[in-house]
Design a protein around this motif. Structure first.
Motif, PDB file in Angstrom:
ATOM      1  N   GLY A  24       0.830  -1.191   0.000  1.00  0.00           N
ATOM      2  CA  GLY A  24       0.000   0.000   0.000  1.00  0.00           C
ATOM      3  C   GLY A  24       0.863   1.239   0.000  1.00  0.00           C
ATOM      4  N   LEU A  25       0.285   2.369  -0.366  1.00  0.00           N
ATOM      5  CA  LEU A  25       1.011   3.627  -0.337  1.00  0.00           C
ATOM      6  C   LEU A  25       1.238   4.055   1.107  1.00  0.00           C
ATOM      7  CD1 LEU A  25      -0.862   5.652  -3.113  1.00  0.00           C
ATOM      8  CD2 LEU A  25       1.241   4.325  -3.352  1.00  0.00           C
ATOM      9  N   GLY A  50      10.508  -1.879   2.965  1.00  0.00           N
ATOM     10  CA  GLY A  50      10.217  -1.250   1.686  1.00  0.00           C
ATOM     11  C   GLY A  50       8.765  -0.824   1.632  1.00  0.00           C
ATOM     12  N   ILE A  51       8.502   0.274   0.929  1.00  0.00           N
ATOM     13  CA  ILE A  51       7.134   0.793   0.805  1.00  0.00           C
ATOM     14  C   ILE A  51       7.106   1.753  -0.370  1.00  0.00           C
ATOM     15  CG2 ILE A  51       7.366   2.861   2.246  1.00  0.00           C
ATOM     16  CD1 ILE A  51       4.626   2.058   3.515  1.00  0.00           C
ATOM     17  N   ILE A  52       5.922   2.035  -0.885  1.00  0.00           N
ATOM     18  CA  ILE A  52       5.759   3.024  -1.945  1.00  0.00           C
ATOM     19  C   ILE A  52       5.403   4.359  -1.305  1.00  0.00           C
ATOM     20  CG2 ILE A  52       4.575   3.665  -4.057  1.00  0.00           C
ATOM     21  CD1 ILE A  52       6.314   1.122  -4.190  1.00  0.00           C
ATOM     22  N   ASP A  59       2.829  15.134  -6.418  1.00  0.00           N
ATOM     23  CA  ASP A  59       2.281  14.032  -7.210  1.00  0.00           C
ATOM     24  C   ASP A  59       3.400  13.110  -7.701  1.00  0.00           C
ATOM     25  OD1 ASP A  59       0.210  12.540  -8.320  1.00  0.00           O
ATOM     26  OD2 ASP A  59       0.374  13.561 -10.258  1.00  0.00           O
ATOM     27  N   GLU A  60       4.347  12.796  -6.815  1.00  0.00           N
ATOM     28  CA  GLU A  60       5.472  11.937  -7.157  1.00  0.00           C
ATOM     29  C   GLU A  60       5.437  10.649  -6.331  1.00  0.00           C
ATOM     30  OE1 GLU A  60       9.099  14.062  -6.664  1.00  0.00           O
ATOM     31  OE2 GLU A  60       8.776  15.365  -8.406  1.00  0.00           O
ATOM     32  N   TYR A  61       5.762   9.553  -6.990  1.00  0.00           N
ATOM     33  CA  TYR A  61       5.882   8.255  -6.342  1.00  0.00           C
ATOM     34  C   TYR A  61       7.356   7.876  -6.240  1.00  0.00           C
ATOM     35  CZ  TYR A  61       0.872   7.592  -7.285  1.00  0.00           C
ATOM     36  OH  TYR A  61      -0.495   7.729  -7.336  1.00  0.00           O
ATOM     37  N   HIS A  62       7.740   7.278  -5.122  1.00  0.00           N
ATOM     38  CA  HIS A  62       9.105   6.794  -4.942  1.00  0.00           C
ATOM     39  C   HIS A  62       9.073   5.379  -4.379  1.00  0.00           C
ATOM     40  CE1 HIS A  62      11.286  10.622  -5.578  1.00  0.00           C
ATOM     41  NE2 HIS A  62      10.222  11.185  -5.023  1.00  0.00           N
TER      42      HIS A  62
END
Length: 266
Positions: A24-25, A50-52, A59-62
């Motif tokens: 999950g985010l 680890g995670i998103i 509006d950025e995902y890492h």
């Protein structure tokens, strides 16, 4: 996997979950992460996972590593804490699409889920806990020694790599990935902690000697005491420069010998 003895309740234990362990985010998992961090802190334990990460402002995902539980006061966990790592070397197609404006319209293959990650900085702060200071690498980043070299400092005591090896299937990929991680331990003379979801989880000491492992597709917990190591190895000081010079010298000698042979025949 953890830096601990046989007693699962002992304090000063480091627990390591693999890449993509939390499905999950991070922004959506706060009701789970915050109580978990508080409980771990009360028990004197630290968790890496680890995670998103998603930044609602940019509006950025890492693809990220976060730390929960017992941490130095100035770096305690929060959604905006800086005691985290963001993956720099992203996997083409899987995590980002090169020339995406051209390729994405061509076929659904280029629109895989989670294929729009943003890249973390090439040089980032080490992860810190009360146990040690860690230089992390996510998934196949461990195959890039120069990237780790730029992030290993005098105070760095342990190397860390988290990976999701599911995409290797039944190939030799997990074994090869493990040996690559072991090579980093030898190059930098520091322990390597490797945690995977269904790959090979293992711990190596600062000489590359295996201290324990969990086989692929095996459920379990790997526990081992690990001693951080410090100092700079020749590779840490000079990197791949001696190898490049050696290769250049071989090329020059080969060309010279071929030229002299041809000159003698004429």
């Amino acid at each position: 996997m953890s830096e601990a003895g046989d007693n699962s309740d002992r304090e000063n234990e480091l627990i390591i979950w693999p890449e993509s362990a939390i499905a999950g985010l991070e922004i959506d998992m706060q009701r789970f992460l915050q109580p978990l961090s508080e409980e771990l802190e009360m028990k004197g334990k630290t968790l890496m996972s680890g995670i998103i990460e998603y930044d609602i402002n940019t509006d950025e995902y890492h693809n990220a590593i976060i730390m929960l539980g017992q941490l130095p006061i100035e770096v305690s966990y929060s959604q905006t804490s800086t005691n985290r790592y963001r993956k720099h070397h992203l996997l083409p197609i899987g995590e980002f699409v090169p020339f995406e404006n051209l390729l994405r319209p061509l076929a659904p293959y280029f629109n895989l889920p989670m294929s729009s990650f943003h890249r973390g900085d090439e040089v980032q702060k080490n992860l810190t806990s009360g146990l040690a200071t860690f230089a992390p690498a996510l998934c196949y980043e461990v195959a890039f020694p120069e990237l780790l070299r730029k992030n290993i400092l005098q105070e760095t005591g342990v190397l860390l790599t988290l990976s999701n090896d599911a995409w290797f299937g039944s190939s030799i990929g997990p074994d090869q990935h493990l040996q690559i991680a072991r090579m980093r331990a030898i190059e930098f003379a520091r322990p390597m902690l490797r945690s995977t979801n269904n790959g090979i989880t293992a711990i190596y000491d600062d000489q590359g000697k295996e201290l324990g492992r969990l086989a692929s597709n095996t459920e379990g917990v790997l526990r081992q005491k690990v001693q951080p190591a410090f100092g700079f190895t020749p590779y840490q000081r000079f990197g791949s420069t001696p190898l490049h010079l050696y290769c250049l010298l071989v090329i020059i000698l080969t060309l010279t010998l071929n030229y002299l042979k041809g000159h003698k025949k004429t």
